[in-house]
Write a protein that holds these residues in place. Structure first.
Motif, PDB file in Angstrom:
ATOM      1  N   CYS A 253     -53.243 -10.209  28.604  1.00 55.17           N
ATOM      2  CA  CYS A 253     -54.261  -9.395  28.215  1.00 55.17           C
ATOM      3  C   CYS A 253     -53.956  -8.065  26.933  1.00 55.17           C
ATOM      4  O   CYS A 253     -53.088  -8.183  27.300  1.00 55.17           O
ATOM      5  N   PHE A 254     -54.896  -8.341  26.137  1.00 54.05           N
ATOM      6  CA  PHE A 254     -54.389  -7.078  25.015  1.00 54.05           C
ATOM      7  C   PHE A 254     -54.460  -5.539  25.564  1.00 54.05           C
ATOM      8  O   PHE A 254     -53.230  -5.114  25.442  1.00 54.05           O
ATOM      9  N   ASN A 255     -54.684  -5.399  26.673  1.00 57.08           N
ATOM     10  CA  ASN A 255     -54.229  -3.878  27.423  1.00 57.08           C
ATOM     11  C   ASN A 255     -53.215  -4.240  28.593  1.00 57.08           C
ATOM     12  O   ASN A 255     -53.407  -4.761  29.453  1.00 57.08           O
ATOM     13  N   PRO A 256     -52.112  -3.985  28.524  1.00 55.76           N
ATOM     14  CA  PRO A 256     -51.114  -4.109  29.226  1.00 55.76           C
ATOM     15  C   PRO A 256     -51.686  -3.504  30.663  1.00 55.76           C
ATOM     16  O   PRO A 256     -50.596  -4.219  31.408  1.00 55.76           O
ATOM     17  N   ARG A 257     -53.125  -2.232  31.226  1.00 61.36           N
ATOM     18  CA  ARG A 257     -52.833  -2.564  32.156  1.00 61.36           C
ATOM     19  C   ARG A 257     -53.244  -2.739  32.894  1.00 61.36           C
ATOM     20  O   ARG A 257     -53.277  -2.928  34.129  1.00 61.36           O
ATOM     21  N   PHE A 258     -54.337  -3.977  32.534  1.00 59.91           N
ATOM     22  CA  PHE A 258     -54.735  -5.122  33.614  1.00 59.91           C
ATOM     23  C   PHE A 258     -54.065  -6.491  33.573  1.00 59.91           C
ATOM     24  O   PHE A 258     -54.442  -7.039  34.056  1.00 59.91           O
ATOM     25  N   ALA A 259     -52.696  -6.291  33.497  1.00 60.73           N
ATOM     26  CA  ALA A 259     -51.704  -7.064  34.245  1.00 60.73           C
ATOM     27  C   ALA A 259     -51.812  -7.564  35.249  1.00 60.73           C
ATOM     28  O   ALA A 259     -51.354  -8.638  35.901  1.00 60.73           O
ATOM     29  N   ASP A 260     -52.041  -6.268  36.230  1.00 64.02           N
ATOM     30  CA  ASP A 260     -51.932  -6.045  36.892  1.00 64.02           C
ATOM     31  C   ASP A 260     -53.660  -6.084  38.399  1.00 64.02           C
ATOM     32  O   ASP A 260     -53.724  -5.714  38.839  1.00 64.02           O
ATOM     33  N   PHE A 261     -54.588  -6.496  37.558  1.00 64.83           N
ATOM     34  CA  PHE A 261     -56.114  -6.310  37.971  1.00 64.83           C
ATOM     35  C   PHE A 261     -56.074  -7.149  38.557  1.00 64.83           C
ATOM     36  O   PHE A 261     -56.048  -8.140  38.918  1.00 64.83           O
ATOM     37  N   PRO A 262     -56.736  -6.625  40.016  1.00 65.38           N
ATOM     38  CA  PRO A 262     -57.323  -7.216  41.232  1.00 65.38           C
ATOM     39  C   PRO A 262     -58.240  -8.107  41.109  1.00 65.38           C
ATOM     40  O   PRO A 262     -59.673  -8.741  41.370  1.00 65.38           O
ATOM     41  N   TRP A 263     -58.621  -9.498  39.709  1.00 66.91           N
ATOM     42  CA  TRP A 263     -59.051 -10.476  39.978  1.00 66.91           C
ATOM     43  C   TRP A 263     -59.652 -11.427  41.259  1.00 66.91           C
ATOM     44  O   TRP A 263     -58.639 -11.695  42.307  1.00 66.91           O
ATOM     45  N   ALA A 264     -60.993 -11.674  41.666  1.00 67.88           N
ATOM     46  CA  ALA A 264     -61.191 -11.979  42.430  1.00 67.88           C
ATOM     47  C   ALA A 264     -60.334 -13.554  42.840  1.00 67.88           C
ATOM     48  O   ALA A 264     -59.978 -13.852  41.438  1.00 67.88           O
ATOM     49  N   ALA A 265     -59.905 -14.634  43.562  1.00 65.09           N
ATOM     50  CA  ALA A 265     -59.422 -15.414  43.820  1.00 65.09           C
ATOM     51  C   ALA A 265     -60.576 -16.794  43.647  1.00 65.09           C
ATOM     52  O   ALA A 265     -61.668 -16.724  43.161  1.00 65.09           O
ATOM     53  N   ASP A 266     -60.077 -17.551  43.204  1.00 66.77           N
ATOM     54  CA  ASP A 266     -60.729 -18.460  42.236  1.00 66.77           C
ATOM     55  C   ASP A 266     -61.488 -19.454  42.866  1.00 66.77           C
ATOM     56  O   ASP A 266     -61.064 -19.923  43.902  1.00 66.77           O
ATOM     57  N   ASP A 267     -62.846 -19.313  42.882  1.00 69.45           N
ATOM     58  CA  ASP A 267     -63.648 -20.507  43.574  1.00 69.45           C
ATOM     59  C   ASP A 267     -64.346 -21.338  42.705  1.00 69.45           C
ATOM     60  O   ASP A 267     -65.113 -21.491  41.787  1.00 69.45           O
ATOM     61  N   PRO A 316     -60.971 -14.263  36.237  1.00 70.21           N
ATOM     62  CA  PRO A 316     -60.131 -13.986  35.521  1.00 70.21           C
ATOM     63  C   PRO A 316     -61.243 -14.586  33.825  1.00 70.21           C
ATOM     64  O   PRO A 316     -61.746 -15.750  34.194  1.00 70.21           O
ATOM     65  N   TRP A 317     -60.873 -13.548  33.027  1.00 71.88           N
ATOM     66  CA  TRP A 317     -61.428 -14.287  32.161  1.00 71.88           C
ATOM     67  C   TRP A 317     -61.159 -15.181  31.801  1.00 71.88           C
ATOM     68  O   TRP A 317     -61.451 -16.093  30.637  1.00 71.88           O
ATOM     69  N   LEU A 318     -59.776 -15.963  31.723  1.00 74.83           N
ATOM     70  CA  LEU A 318     -59.217 -17.251  30.800  1.00 74.83           C
ATOM     71  C   LEU A 318     -59.579 -17.992  31.680  1.00 74.83           C
ATOM     72  O   LEU A 318     -60.206 -19.538  30.807  1.00 74.83           O
ATOM     73  N   HIS A 319     -60.735 -18.236  32.703  1.00 74.22           N
ATOM     74  CA  HIS A 319     -61.325 -19.870  32.895  1.00 74.22           C
ATOM     75  C   HIS A 319     -63.076 -20.078  31.939  1.00 74.22           C
ATOM     76  O   HIS A 319     -63.182 -20.413  31.744  1.00 74.22           O
ATOM     77  N   GLY A 320     -63.221 -18.366  31.700  1.00 69.15           N
ATOM     78  CA  GLY A 320     -64.364 -18.611  30.974  1.00 69.15           C
ATOM     79  C   GLY A 320     -63.981 -18.755  29.676  1.00 69.15           C
ATOM     80  O   GLY A 320     -63.935 -19.676  28.837  1.00 69.15           O
ATOM     81  N   ALA A 321     -62.414 -17.945  28.970  1.00 65.58           N
ATOM     82  CA  ALA A 321     -62.302 -18.832  27.622  1.00 65.58           C
ATOM     83  C   ALA A 321     -61.933 -20.482  27.419  1.00 65.58           C
ATOM     84  O   ALA A 321     -62.432 -20.807  26.180  1.00 65.58           O
ATOM     85  N   ARG A 322     -61.916 -20.828  28.911  1.00 68.20           N
ATOM     86  CA  ARG A 322     -61.223 -21.687  28.820  1.00 68.20           C
ATOM     87  C   ARG A 322     -62.195 -22.900  28.449  1.00 68.20           C
ATOM     88  O   ARG A 322     -62.596 -24.316  28.116  1.00 68.20           O
ATOM     89  N   TRP A 323     -63.653 -22.617  29.067  1.00 66.73           N
ATOM     90  CA  TRP A 323     -64.698 -24.073  29.458  1.00 66.73           C
ATOM     91  C   TRP A 323     -65.640 -23.274  27.938  1.00 66.73           C
ATOM     92  O   TRP A 323     -65.639 -24.343  27.540  1.00 66.73           O
ATOM     93  N   VAL A 343     -65.609  -8.298  26.012  1.00 68.85           N
ATOM     94  CA  VAL A 343     -66.594  -8.168  27.607  1.00 68.85           C
ATOM     95  C   VAL A 343     -65.692  -7.858  29.377  1.00 68.85           C
ATOM     96  O   VAL A 343     -65.952  -7.515  29.498  1.00 68.85           O
ATOM     97  N   ALA A 344     -64.415  -8.566  29.282  1.00 71.94           N
ATOM     98  CA  ALA A 344     -63.723  -8.388  30.514  1.00 71.94           C
ATOM     99  C   ALA A 344     -63.447  -6.799  30.568  1.00 71.94           C
ATOM    100  O   ALA A 344     -62.966  -6.568  31.310  1.00 71.94           O
ATOM    101  N   GLY A 345     -63.286  -6.048  28.876  1.00 71.14           N
ATOM    102  CA  GLY A 345     -62.950  -4.952  29.578  1.00 71.14           C
ATOM    103  C   GLY A 345     -61.468  -4.690  29.560  1.00 71.14           C
ATOM    104  O   GLY A 345     -60.663  -3.634  29.326  1.00 71.14           O
ATOM    105  N   CYS A 346     -60.415  -5.755  28.643  1.00 72.42           N
ATOM    106  CA  CYS A 346     -58.992  -5.697  28.447  1.00 72.42           C
ATOM    107  C   CYS A 346     -58.402  -5.689  27.083  1.00 72.42           C
ATOM    108  O   CYS A 346     -57.540  -6.160  27.198  1.00 72.42           O
ATOM    109  N   GLY A 347     -59.393  -5.459  26.236  1.00 76.54           N
ATOM    110  CA  GLY A 347     -59.629  -6.705  24.981  1.00 76.54           C
ATOM    111  C   GLY A 347     -58.984  -5.240  24.362  1.00 76.54           C
ATOM    112  O   GLY A 347     -58.990  -4.223  24.556  1.00 76.54           O
ATOM    113  N   ALA A 348     -59.217  -5.297  23.133  1.00 75.65           N
ATOM    114  CA  ALA A 348     -58.218  -3.740  21.536  1.00 75.65           C
ATOM    115  C   ALA A 348     -60.490  -3.810  22.122  1.00 75.65           C
ATOM    116  O   ALA A 348     -60.579  -4.562  21.266  1.00 75.65           O
TER     117      ALA A 348
END
Length: 426
Positions: A253-267, A316-323, A343-348
């Motif tokens: 995440c560009f915004n380092p505060r999102f490093a510990d954001f509680p995303w839901a478990a992978d589904d 997590p936004w990375l799932h979408g970015a990879r697809w 969109v995820a709110g964690c970027g610049a």
């Protein structure tokens, strides 16, 4: 490189090969370690210099630096150029000498420096050096083994000529209404130049020249405003600026505060329904099916499908970015990273996390007649307009059409995402 990008590269190389043959040359295709292959070609041809256009992805920069140093040590001259950006990342900085982190001041810095220049003519009378026959294009193995790419071939014409045709169509058909029509997925309101720009088949400087020339040919009372589109290309420049100065953002995440954001478990079940356009939310499903069929998705719809994944589903936004990376023909590391983190709110300069798109109201506003929905959701083509955006309101529609019921409740999932965000922020 993702599968859709490999498809594009194959056909782009094919188009380049044809154009070179018309000029009496052959495209040399080689495979292997870049420096070793270059040295072999240099030895075979007697070349004294190597020329290329600069790349800006972190790994590409390091790779090209190593090649440049090795060639210079071999007494081979190296010349590199800026061809894919108006403003190279290191040329824009704040008054404090820092990289920009917000788009508007970045664009205020870059826009005054843009100059309209005429493209150079194609060179004539070139004496080509004949080299040993290289690999056939098929040897690169770029085409998919499973033939899912029919829709890509119907939607696109890779290559320089295809880029010029797309630009001409945009100027004639969409530029005048771009400021408003770009948000309407059911009509031709965008340029669709992104894959051509990504693969270097056309440059931003060529686009700027073409837009300016087109505008000058029109009476001043009806002259289109080209600034809204230039600003969108400015976002592309901003994406590369960020990628260059913050090279870890494709994975973090560009915004380092999102490093510990509680995303839901992978589904995986939810992810698969989202990928295949089977969420039961019409606008989301239409966008995901457009992506699968054509390798592209309308920009507004990209924001909406990303919002559903990262906010309502809290994946997590990375799932979408990879697809997107695997399925987009315009898959671009800088743009893909910026878009998903925005969109995820964690970027610049990102949309705040609590901004959650409502796919129903977005569809009603930007696809009010359901043109886009009916195109990509054929099972709903005959559904009355008053039910098209919310087909679950008539229980007979899912049974009759096979269209799935919604995989989640939009209102409650939104409230849950906001509760999680507020608790995390505290």
């Amino acid at each position: 490189m993702g599968a859709a990008s490999q498809w594009w590269l194959h056909h782009s190389l094919q188009a380049l090969q044809s154009m070179l043959r018309e000029g009496g040359a052959n495209l040399q295709l080689r495979k292997g370690d870049t420096l070793r292959v270059l040295r072999h070609v240099i030895d075979s041809s007697g070349a004294e210099a190597v020329y290329w256009n600069r790349r800006y992805e972190p790994a590409a920069i390091e790779h090209d630096k190593q090649i440049e140093q090795a060639l210079l040590e071999q007494d081979v001259a190296v010349h590199s150029y800026s061809a894919s950006l108006w403003c190279e990342p290191w040329r824009a900085q704040t008054k404090q000498g820092e990289p920009y982190r917000v788009f508007t001041p970045f664009w205020r810095h870059v826009r005054p420096g843009l100059r309209v220049t005429s493209p150079l003519p194609q060179p004539a009378g070139v004496n080509w050096v004949q080299l040993p026959v290289g690999l056939p294009l098929e040897a690169l193995g770029l085409l998919p083994r499973i033939h899912w790419d029919k829709g890509l071939g119907e939607a696109w014409s890779p290559g320089e000529l295809g880029a010029k045709e797309a630009l001409e169509l945009f100027c004639d058909d969409a530029l005048a209404e771009y400021a408003t029509a770009r948000d309407l997925p059911g009509r031709h309101g965008t340029s669709r130049l992104s894959p051509h720009l990504h693969f270097g088949e056309i440059s931003p400087t060529q686009v700027l020249h073409a837009l300016h020339e087109h505008a000058q040919r029109i009476d001043t009372r009806r002259r289109p405003d080209i600034e809204p589109y230039l600003r969108e290309l400015g976002w592309r420049e901003f994406a590369y600026h960020l990628l260059y100065h913050f090279p870890r953002t494709p994975m973090e995440c560009f915004n380092p505060r999102f490093a510990d954001f509680p995303w839901a478990a992978d589904d995986e079940g939810q992810l698969e329904r989202w990928r295949r356009g089977r969420t039961g939310i019409p606008l989301v499903d239409a966008g995901m099916r457009e992506l699968w069929h054509t390798g592209w998705m309308h920009n507004r719809v990209r924001m909406i499908v990303a919002s559903l994944l990262t906010k309502n589903l809290r994946q997590p936004w990375l799932h979408g970015a990879r697809w997107f990376w695997d399925t987009l023909v315009d898959a671009d590391l800088a743009n893909n990273t910026l878009g998903w983190q925005w969109v995820a709110g964690c970027g610049a300069d990102a949309a705040p996390y609590f901004r959650i798109f409502n796919p129903i109201s977005q569809a009603q506003k930007f696809d009010p007649q359901g043109v886009y929905l009916r195109r990509w959701l054929p099972e709903l083509a005959e559904v009355p307009l008053d039910l098209l955006h919310e087909p679950w309101k008539d229980s007979s529609i899912p049974k009759r059409t096979g269209y799935p019921l919604p995989m989640l409740d939009l209102a409650s999932s939104r409230e849950q995402a906001l509760r999680v965000f507020q608790a995390w922020r505290r």
